[in-house]
Design an enzyme around this catalytic site. Structure first.
Site, PDB file in Angstrom:
ATOM      1  N   CYS A 297      44.480 107.568  41.350  1.00  0.00           N
ATOM      2  CA  CYS A 297      43.067 107.953  41.419  1.00  0.00           C
ATOM      3  C   CYS A 297      42.142 106.955  40.721  1.00  0.00           C
ATOM      4  O   CYS A 297      42.495 106.360  39.714  1.00  0.00           O
ATOM      5  CB  CYS A 297      42.865 109.303  40.756  1.00  0.00           C
ATOM      6  SG  CYS A 297      43.890 110.581  41.438  1.00  0.00           S
TER       7      CYS A 297
ATOM      8  N   ARG B 121      44.373 100.529  43.546  1.00  0.00           N
ATOM      9  CA  ARG B 121      45.205 101.466  42.795  1.00  0.00           C
ATOM     10  C   ARG B 121      46.011 102.384  43.716  1.00  0.00           C
ATOM     11  O   ARG B 121      46.993 102.974  43.299  1.00  0.00           O
ATOM     12  CB  ARG B 121      44.319 102.329  41.881  1.00  0.00           C
ATOM     13  CG  ARG B 121      43.535 101.524  40.882  1.00  0.00           C
ATOM     14  CD  ARG B 121      42.400 102.326  40.309  1.00  0.00           C
ATOM     15  NE  ARG B 121      42.842 103.253  39.300  1.00  0.00           N
ATOM     16  CZ  ARG B 121      42.876 102.993  38.004  1.00  0.00           C
ATOM     17  NH1 ARG B 121      42.488 101.826  37.557  1.00  0.00           N
ATOM     18  NH2 ARG B 121      43.273 103.888  37.141  1.00  0.00           N
TER      19      ARG B 121
ATOM     20  N   TRP C  50      44.757 110.167  44.764  1.00  0.00           N
ATOM     21  CA  TRP C  50      46.167 110.004  45.140  1.00  0.00           C
ATOM     22  C   TRP C  50      46.796 111.368  44.899  1.00  0.00           C
ATOM     23  O   TRP C  50      46.876 111.826  43.757  1.00  0.00           O
ATOM     24  CB  TRP C  50      46.805 108.914  44.273  1.00  0.00           C
ATOM     25  CG  TRP C  50      48.195 108.568  44.656  1.00  0.00           C
ATOM     26  CD1 TRP C  50      48.577 107.722  45.655  1.00  0.00           C
ATOM     27  CD2 TRP C  50      49.402 109.034  44.042  1.00  0.00           C
ATOM     28  NE1 TRP C  50      49.948 107.636  45.698  1.00  0.00           N
ATOM     29  CE2 TRP C  50      50.491 108.429  44.714  1.00  0.00           C
ATOM     30  CE3 TRP C  50      49.689 109.898  42.980  1.00  0.00           C
ATOM     31  CZ2 TRP C  50      51.814 108.659  44.372  1.00  0.00           C
ATOM     32  CZ3 TRP C  50      51.008 110.123  42.645  1.00  0.00           C
ATOM     33  CH2 TRP C  50      52.053 109.505  43.339  1.00  0.00           C
TER      34      TRP C  50
ATOM     35  N   ASN D 194      40.742 112.250  36.895  1.00  0.00           N
ATOM     36  CA  ASN D 194      42.030 111.527  36.965  1.00  0.00           C
ATOM     37  C   ASN D 194      42.947 112.149  35.940  1.00  0.00           C
ATOM     38  O   ASN D 194      42.505 112.455  34.835  1.00  0.00           O
ATOM     39  CB  ASN D 194      41.876 110.051  36.580  1.00  0.00           C
ATOM     40  CG  ASN D 194      41.232 109.247  37.654  1.00  0.00           C
ATOM     41  OD1 ASN D 194      40.872 109.772  38.701  1.00  0.00           O
ATOM     42  ND2 ASN D 194      41.066 107.964  37.393  1.00  0.00           N
ATOM     43  N   GLY D 195      44.231 112.248  36.266  1.00  0.00           N
ATOM     44  CA  GLY D 195      45.184 112.822  35.315  1.00  0.00           C
ATOM     45  C   GLY D 195      45.773 114.094  35.890  1.00  0.00           C
ATOM     46  O   GLY D 195      45.664 114.351  37.094  1.00  0.00           O
TER      47      GLY D 195
ATOM     48  N   GLU E 214      66.388  95.298  41.913  1.00  0.00           N
ATOM     49  CA  GLU E 214      64.998  94.970  42.223  1.00  0.00           C
ATOM     50  C   GLU E 214      64.842  94.717  43.731  1.00  0.00           C
ATOM     51  O   GLU E 214      63.888  95.181  44.349  1.00  0.00           O
ATOM     52  CB  GLU E 214      64.549  93.752  41.408  1.00  0.00           C
ATOM     53  CG  GLU E 214      63.178  93.193  41.751  1.00  0.00           C
ATOM     54  CD  GLU E 214      62.047  94.215  41.744  1.00  0.00           C
ATOM     55  OE1 GLU E 214      62.212  95.337  41.216  1.00  0.00           O
ATOM     56  OE2 GLU E 214      60.976  93.905  42.304  1.00  0.00           O
TER      57      GLU E 214
ATOM     58  N   LYS F 189      62.369  96.738  46.344  1.00  0.00           N
ATOM     59  CA  LYS F 189      61.360  96.023  47.139  1.00  0.00           C
ATOM     60  C   LYS F 189      61.478  96.401  48.607  1.00  0.00           C
ATOM     61  O   LYS F 189      60.506  96.725  49.260  1.00  0.00           O
ATOM     62  CB  LYS F 189      61.594  94.528  46.930  1.00  0.00           C
ATOM     63  CG  LYS F 189      60.426  93.633  46.959  1.00  0.00           C
ATOM     64  CD  LYS F 189      59.401  93.752  45.853  1.00  0.00           C
ATOM     65  CE  LYS F 189      59.551  94.805  44.842  1.00  0.00           C
ATOM     66  NZ  LYS F 189      58.744  95.011  43.787  1.00  0.00           N
TER      67      LYS F 189
ATOM     68  N   GLU G 231      60.582 100.274  49.331  1.00  0.00           N
ATOM     69  CA  GLU G 231      59.214 100.766  49.122  1.00  0.00           C
ATOM     70  C   GLU G 231      58.243 100.331  50.209  1.00  0.00           C
ATOM     71  O   GLU G 231      57.256 101.008  50.461  1.00  0.00           O
ATOM     72  CB  GLU G 231      58.683 100.412  47.726  1.00  0.00           C
ATOM     73  CG  GLU G 231      58.367  98.966  47.482  1.00  0.00           C
ATOM     74  CD  GLU G 231      57.809  98.702  46.090  1.00  0.00           C
ATOM     75  OE1 GLU G 231      57.066  99.539  45.564  1.00  0.00           O
ATOM     76  OE2 GLU G 231      58.098  97.625  45.530  1.00  0.00           O
TER      77      GLU G 231
ATOM     78  N   HIS H  73      84.399 103.472  44.623  1.00  0.00           N
ATOM     79  CA  HIS H  73      84.614 104.768  43.967  1.00  0.00           C
ATOM     80  C   HIS H  73      83.828 105.888  44.658  1.00  0.00           C
ATOM     81  O   HIS H  73      83.603 106.937  44.056  1.00  0.00           O
ATOM     82  CB  HIS H  73      84.252 104.670  42.486  1.00  0.00           C
ATOM     83  CG  HIS H  73      85.164 103.750  41.731  1.00  0.00           C
ATOM     84  ND1 HIS H  73      86.461 104.074  41.418  1.00  0.00           N
ATOM     85  CD2 HIS H  73      84.984 102.486  41.273  1.00  0.00           C
ATOM     86  CE1 HIS H  73      87.033 103.073  40.778  1.00  0.00           C
ATOM     87  NE2 HIS H  73      86.160 102.087  40.682  1.00  0.00           N
TER      88      HIS H  73
ATOM     89  N   LYS I 202      49.264 101.467  43.141  1.00  0.00           N
ATOM     90  CA  LYS I 202      49.518 100.266  42.353  1.00  0.00           C
ATOM     91  C   LYS I 202      49.625 100.605  40.876  1.00  0.00           C
ATOM     92  O   LYS I 202      50.418 100.028  40.157  1.00  0.00           O
ATOM     93  CB  LYS I 202      48.389  99.250  42.584  1.00  0.00           C
ATOM     94  CG  LYS I 202      48.575  97.918  41.855  1.00  0.00           C
ATOM     95  CD  LYS I 202      49.739  97.141  42.425  1.00  0.00           C
ATOM     96  CE  LYS I 202      50.040  95.862  41.684  1.00  0.00           C
ATOM     97  NZ  LYS I 202      51.406  95.372  41.974  1.00  0.00           N
TER      98      LYS I 202
HETATM   99  O1  M6R Z   1      52.140  98.415  36.296  1.00  0.00           O
HETATM  100  P1  M6R Z   1      53.560  98.654  35.950  1.00  0.00           P
HETATM  101  O2  M6R Z   1      54.347  97.377  35.863  1.00  0.00           O
HETATM  102  O3  M6R Z   1      53.745  99.471  34.710  1.00  0.00           O
HETATM  103  O4  M6R Z   1      54.150  99.464  37.148  1.00  0.00           O
HETATM  104  C1  M6R Z   1      55.459  99.947  37.114  1.00  0.00           C
HETATM  105  C2  M6R Z   1      55.905 100.423  38.471  1.00  0.00           C
HETATM  106  O5  M6R Z   1      55.114 101.475  38.910  1.00  0.00           O
HETATM  107  C3  M6R Z   1      55.865  99.298  39.512  1.00  0.00           C
HETATM  108  O6  M6R Z   1      56.618  98.200  39.110  1.00  0.00           O
HETATM  109  C4  M6R Z   1      56.378  99.812  40.861  1.00  0.00           C
HETATM  110  O7  M6R Z   1      57.731 100.087  40.773  1.00  0.00           O
HETATM  111  C5  M6R Z   1      56.095  98.801  41.977  1.00  0.00           C
HETATM  112  N1  M6R Z   1      55.640  99.472  43.154  1.00  0.00           N
HETATM  113  C6  M6R Z   1      57.282  98.023  42.372  1.00  0.00           C
HETATM  114  O8  M6R Z   1      57.021  97.117  43.380  1.00  0.00           O
END
Ligand code: M6R
Length: 609
Positions: free
Chosen positions: A2, A26, A89, A115-116, A486, A490, A493, A509, A604
Site C-alpha cells: 500500500c 510498491r 495491496w 497502511n498496515g 535464489e 526468481k 515469482e 529422500h 516490491k
Molecule cells: O526489500 P527487501 O529486500 O527487504 O525485500 C525482501 C523480499 O520481500 C524480496 O527480496 C522479495 O523476495 C523479492 N520479490 C524477491 O525477488
C-alpha cells in the site's frame, strides 16, 4: 505494498495522482482518492459506481491499475484543494472497489487511508451494527471510530482512536470539521510528512514525496497536522515534537526504462555497475571503519544474518563466507525469527539485509535483536529508509533504484557486500589490511566478467524449452544450493511455474518420486569439492527421465542442455551463475505473456507482517 499520498494546496488531485504513480513500484491491486470540494461533473458522478459523494466530500475508487482510476477522474474532472489517495495491496478482503481505500465514516465527515494491519479490527467493529460496514477491510473501522469518538478536536480524536488500535498503521485522515488540514498518525508503518510555501504533503516514503521546504520521517506513536506551508508534529501525548528536516537529503532517482521493455531486464544489465558502485563505496579500510570500527570487529564472536526472500538468500551466502573465516554464523528468515525462541549470545553482530529498508518482518526482527542488546547492522539499498533509523549501524548497497518486483541487481550487490565485509573481518582479525585491498580488486574484476549480451541468446533458448513446464526443480550442494534457492524464487515469482530448490543429496529422500520424463531439473555445479556428488544426483534424475539443464564452468557434456559459465575464483561463482538464472526467469515470464516487473499478488516493498 500500500501507498499513501495526500496533498493540500493547488491542484491537489493532480498532485495526489502523481504521488500515487510514484508509489506504484510498491505493488497494488486497487487505488482511490478522496477530496474536499464540490467541483466535478455531477451527472457523470451521480451514476457511477466508482464515485461516492457526501455533501462536499468525494471518494473515487477503482480496482486494478492507476490508469483505471485516472480514466474515471478524467471523465468527472474534479477540483479540490485538499486530497488523500491510496494504492491498496489486498490483505483483508479481495481487491475490489468496495475494499479500495479511502474509507468514509457513515456521517460522511471523516475519510481515511491506511497502511498496515489492524489486528483487533473484529473486536473494534463490535461497537457498531454490522450493517454500517461496506467493505471487508480491517481499515474501514477507523473512519467509524473517528465519527463515534469525535470530541471537538480532530487531532485529539485521532489520538484517542489510535490508542484503541492494535497492529500497525500509517493513517492519513481528512475531516470536514477541519477542512484545511490532513491529519497523520504512525505506528509500525512508514510515513513522511512535509511542506512547501503553499502546500503540505503526506507520503509513504521519502523518495516519492515532492517538497522543498521540509520533510519529516514520523516515528512510531507520532502524529502530524499537515497544512498549506506548515507541518506540526506531536508525540503520543500531543506535545509538539521537533524532528530532523530531511528535505535536502539524498533522494533516490527512480530512473526510467530507456530503450528497455522492462525494468527487470534493465536492472539485470546494470549488475556490473551495481557491484562496482557498491564495492567502490567501501574500497578501503578507512571507509569500512566508519561502518564497523576495528575495536568493534575484534570483539565479534558470532554473526546473525536476517532477511526475507531474496535478501535472506543473500544472507545464506553471507553465512558461508563468515564460517569460512572461522566466525560462527547463523541466518534466519525474519518472519520466523520473530516468533522463534531466541537465545542471544554475547558479542553477536546481527546483520539485517533489506533492499527496500522497509520490510516489516525484517524491521520487527531488528527490534527484537535490539531488545536483546545485540549490535545491529542494516544492509540496505535505500538511503533514509525506515531500517536506517532503527539499526545501530548502516551499510549501503549502491545498486541504484530497483523498480522490478523481482530483486536482481540488489541481490548481486548484497552478496558482493558480504564478500567484502567478511574479508574485512578476516583482515582485521589477521591484522593484514593488504588482504582486504586484494579482495576489493578481485571483486571489481568479477563484476567485469558478467557479459550480458553474450549470454542472453542461450538464456532465451532455455526459456523456450521450459516455459510450458508444470514443475521445475533446481539442485546444488553448498554454495550451489544457496544459488539454487535464489534461482528458484526468481523463476517462480515471475513465471508462476511451480519450482523447488533442493539440496542435491536430499532429492533421493523423497522428492525424486516427482521426477519423470517431463521434468526439467536445473543442476548447479560451480564448486569442485561437491562436483562428483552432484553428478551422482544428476544420474539418478536422468535414470528417471528427468531433463538436466546444467550450469557449470567445468567441462562436461552429459546434460539435456549445458550453460558454460565463465571461470572465476570458485567462491564468486554464485554471483555469476545467478545472472543466467535471472535472465532465464525473465525470458520465461515474458514468453508466458506475464509482466515480470509487476508479478501478480506481489509487492516490491512488503510493509506488513
Ligand atoms: O526489500 P527487501 O529486500 O527487504 O525485500 C525482501 C523480499 O520481500 C524480496 O527480496 C522479495 O523476495 C523479492 N520479490 C524477491 O525477488
Amino acid at each position: 505494498m500500500c501507498g499513501i499520498y495526500g496533498y493540500i494546496g493547488r491542484n491537489s488531485i493532480n498532485e495526489v495522482m502523481g504521488g500515487l504513480k510514484r508509489l506504484e513500484y510498491r505493488g497494488y491491486d486497487s487505488a482511490g482518492i478522496a477530496f474536499i470540494g464540490d467541483n466535478l461533473d455531477c451527472e457523470y458522478a451521480d451514476n457511477n459506481e466508482h464515485i461516492k459523494r457526501f455533501k462536499n466530500l468525494t471518494v473515487i475508487k477503482s480496482e486494478g491499475q492507476m490508469s483505471c482510476l485516472e480514466e474515471v477522474i478524467n471523465k468527472c474532472l474534479p477540483i479540490g484543494d485538499i486530497a488523500i489517495g491510496h494504492t491498496r495491496w489486498a490483505t483483508h478482503g479481495k481487491p475490489s472497489v468496495a475494499n479500495a481505500h479511502p474509507h468514509i465514516s457513515k456521517n460522511g465527515k471523516w475519510v481515511i487511508v491506511h497502511n498496515g494491519i489492524i489486528e483487533n479490527f473484529e473486536e473494534l467493529k463490535k461497537q457498531f451494527s454490522p450493517k454500517r460496514f461496506v467493505s471487508d477491510t480491517d481499515s474501514e473501522v477507523v473512519a467509524h471510530l473517528l465519527e463515534k469518538y469525535y470530541d471537538g478536536s480532530a487531532l485529539s480524536t485521532l489520538n484517542k482512536v489510535c490508542r484503541m488500535i492494535k497492529g500497525s498503521f500509517a493513517l492519513a485522515v481528512l475531516t470536514t470539521y477541519e477542512k484545511d488540514k490532513i491529519l497523520v498518525a504512525k505506528y509500525g508503518s512508514p510515513v513522511v510528512v512535509g511542506c512547501d510555501e503553499e502546500a503540505g504533503v503526506v507520503c509513504s516514503d521519502l523518495n516519492s514525496i515532492k517538497v522543498g521546504k521540509c520533510a519529516f520521517i514520523l516515528e512510531d506513536n507520532q502524529f502530524a497536522v499537515v497544512e498549506k506551508g506548515n507541518v506540526s508534529v506531536y508525540d503520543e501525548n500531543l506535545k509538539p515534537k521537533k524532528l530532523k528536516n530531511m528535505a535536502d537529503c539524498h533522494r533516490e532517482e527512480r530512473g526510467n526504462l530507456g530503450n528497455y521493455s522492462h525494468f527487470m531486464l534493465k536492472e539485470i544489465d546494470e549488475i556490473p555497475r551495481a557491484i562496482t558502485r557498491t564495492i567502490e563505496q567501501y574500497n578501503s579500510y578507512e571507509k569500512m571503519r566508519t561502518v564497523l570500527p576495528l575495536n568493534v570487529v575484534r570483539k565479534i564472536k558470532k554473526i546473525l544474518i536476517i532477511g526475507c526472500g531474496t535478501a535472506y538468500h543473500a544472507g545464506l551466502i553471507g553465512k558461508r563466507l563468515f564460517e569460512e573465516i572461522g566466525i560462527k554464523s547463523e541466518v534466519e528468515i525474519a518472519s520466523e525469527f520473530r516468533y522463534n525462541t531466541f537465545i542471544p549470545e554475547k558479542n553477536t553482530l546481527a546483520i539485517f539485509v533489506s533492499q527496500s529498508g522497509e520490510t516489516a518482518d525484517t524491521i520487527k526482527a531488528l527490534s527484537k535483536c535490539k531488545e536483546n542488546n545485540l549490535l545491529t547492522l542494516a544492509m540496505t539499498n535505500v538511503k533514509n529508509s525506515s531500517i536506517c533509523f532503527v539499526a545501530d549501524r548502516v551499510i549501503y548497497t549502491s545498486a541504484g533504484a530497483e523498480i522490478g518486483v523481482a530483486s536482481t541487481k540488489a541481490y548481486n550487490s548484497q552478496v558482493a557486500l558480504f564478500y567484502l565485509i567478511s574479508s574485512y573481518f578476516k583482515s582485521v582479525l589477521d591484522d593484514n589490511a593488504k588482504d582486504f585491498d586484494r579482495e576489493v580488486v578481485k571483486l571489481l574484476d568479477v563484476a567485469k566478467v558478467i557479459s550480458h549480451n553474450k549470454i542472453k541468446p542461450i538464456c532465451q533458448k532455455v526459456a523456450d524449452e521450459i516455459y510450458q513446464s508444470k514443475s521445475i526443480y533446481m539442485i546444488g550442494r553448498g554454495l550451489d544450493y544457496d544459488l539454487a534457492r535464489e534461482a528458484s524464487l526468481k523463476l517462480k515469482e515471475i513465471s508462476y511455474i511451480h519450482c523447488e530448490a533442493y539440496p542435491a543429496g536430499e532429492l533421493k529422500h523423497g522428492t525424486i518420486s516427482l521426477i519423470d520424463d517431463k521434468t526439467f531439473v536445473f543442476s548447479f555445479i560451480t564448486q569442485k569439492m561437491v562436483k562428483d556428488k552432484t553428478q551422482s544426483s544428476e544420474k539418478e534424475i536422468s535414470a528417471r527421465g528427468g531433463k538436466i539443464i546444467k550450469l557449470t564452468q567445468f567441462e562436461e557434456n552429459n546434460a539435456f542442455m549445458q550453460l558454460s559459465l565463465p571461470e572465476v575464483e570458485e567462491k564468486y561463482m554464485p554471483l555469476i551463475a545467478v545472472v543466467y538464472m535471472q535472465l532465464i526467469s525473465y525470458y520465461t515470464s515474458v514468453r508466458l505473456g506475464n509482466n515480470p516487473d509487476k508479478p501478480r499478488s506481489l509487492a516490491k516493498s512488503v510493509t506488513v507482517e
